[in-house]
Design an enzyme around this catalytic site. Structure first.
Site, PDB file in Angstrom:
ATOM      1  N   CYS A 101      80.440 -12.739  15.742  1.00 43.46           N
ATOM      2  CA  CYS A 101      81.791 -12.887  16.107  1.00 43.46           C
ATOM      3  C   CYS A 101      82.024 -12.508  17.376  1.00 43.46           C
ATOM      4  CB  CYS A 101      82.382 -11.180  15.229  1.00 43.46           C
ATOM      5  SG  CYS A 101      81.968 -11.540  13.343  1.00 43.46           S
ATOM      6  N   CYS A 182      84.644 -15.570  13.504  1.00 45.78           N
ATOM      7  CA  CYS A 182      85.228 -14.401  13.062  1.00 45.78           C
ATOM      8  C   CYS A 182      85.654 -13.568  14.384  1.00 45.78           C
ATOM      9  CB  CYS A 182      84.232 -13.606  12.242  1.00 45.78           C
ATOM     10  SG  CYS A 182      82.499 -13.551  13.008  1.00 45.78           S
TER      11      CYS A 182
END
Ligand code: N1C
Length: 276
Positions: A101, A182
């Protein structure tokens, strides 16, 4: 009459020489035919597997033989224009990767600049840093009906047909890369072309459509410009990009010159976010 014997001897020698020459010529012909036949029959076949395994083994704890089997079942023994992207679903299942992420880097028409940058700075992860992306980067492959071989030459090109094995592979793993994205994601686009967000690119046609606002917070576009830039962040195609984004994903665009990027790559001590 006196010349009869030597003349006959000369003729005999000539005939023998002719015979030897013909036999040699036939032998050479047979060798040429065998070599040509051998080359066409094995037309770049089975050369991919050793490269695949070699690159794969650089990733620790990977079951490379299993990944190879899942990979080749997608296209082997099939018409090379009849390999839709779903054929690679089993491959994705055996070679899944964990998303990083806030560090995922997308790109379009900036392949060299992006990798030059990401190689020097350990900030971002591109698809080519993942196992499947790195193993198949730059390679060509296909199968053919009635054969279990993997060919590496004579395969359909990127635009010859939509469902070719190479194109479908990049479509499928790019979709996966975007599905798991993400946090803050970054995309490097090319500010030296009229349409940095081209509808036919994988970035536009697959990745952007799959970024999901439940996981992705921001899309930060880095528009890479050169001295005589032809586009900036107000470019029309970037308006389309914003329209395509899932509601809830915030959009950002920054023009960054190539020299600024190079400068930043040569100062790896600077924090990752400080390059633009
Ligand atoms: O069609 P594109 O770019 O927009 O695709 C780039 C986009 C990136 O964000 C990547 O995640 O799609 C992914 N991707 C690759 O990672 C990749 N590596 C090598 C897509 N294509 C990839 N290739 C090859 O580059 C592929 O064989 C195809 O020919 C090009 C696509 O590049 P593009 O048009 O500049």
């Amino acid at each position: 009459m006196e010349h009869d014997v030597p003349v006959r001897g000369l003729e005999k020698r000539r005939t023998r020489r002719c015979l030897v020459l013909s036999v040699v010529a036939v032998l050479i012909l047979i060798i040429i035919v065998a070599v040509v036949l051998g080359l066409t029959l094995t037309r770049g076949s089975n050369k991919l597997k050793p490269v695949f395994l070699d690159r794969c083994q650089k990733f620790k704890d990977s079951n490379c033989e299993e990944i190879w089997d899942a990979f080749q079942q997608a296209y082997v023994n099939r018409d090379p224009c009849q390999v839709p992207m779903e054929r690679y679903d089993p491959l994705i299942a055996v070679a899944s990767f964990k998303p990083s992420c806030n560090r995922m880097m997308f790109w379009s028409k900036t392949k060299d600049v992006v990798h030059d940058f990401t190689e020097k700075r350990d900030c971002f992860v591109t698809l080519e840093d993942t196992l499947l992306g790195s193993v198949l980067n730059g390679l060509t492959w296909c199968g053919k009906q009635g054969s279990s071989e993997t060919l590496t030459t004579g395969c359909p090109g990127w635009t010859d047909c939509d469902n070719n094995p190479v194109r479908s592979f990049w479509n499928r793993i790019s979709a996966r890369f975007a599905d798991v994205a993400c946090g803050d994601v970054t995309a490097m686009l090319n500010g030296s072309i009229i349409t940095p967000f081209s509808p036919t690119s994988i970035f536009a046609s697959i990745e952007v459509k799959r970024l999901n606002s439940t996981r992705v917070r921001n899309l930060n576009v880095v528009l890479v410009t050169q001295e005589n830039a032809v586009t900036n962040c107000t470019n029309g195609s970037l308006k389309n990009l914003q329209k395509e984004l899932d509601e809830g994903i915030k959009y950002n665009c920054k023009e960054v010159s190539e020299s600024q990027l190079k400068d930043c790559s040569s100062h790896p001590e600077k924090p990752c976010g400080a390059c633009w």
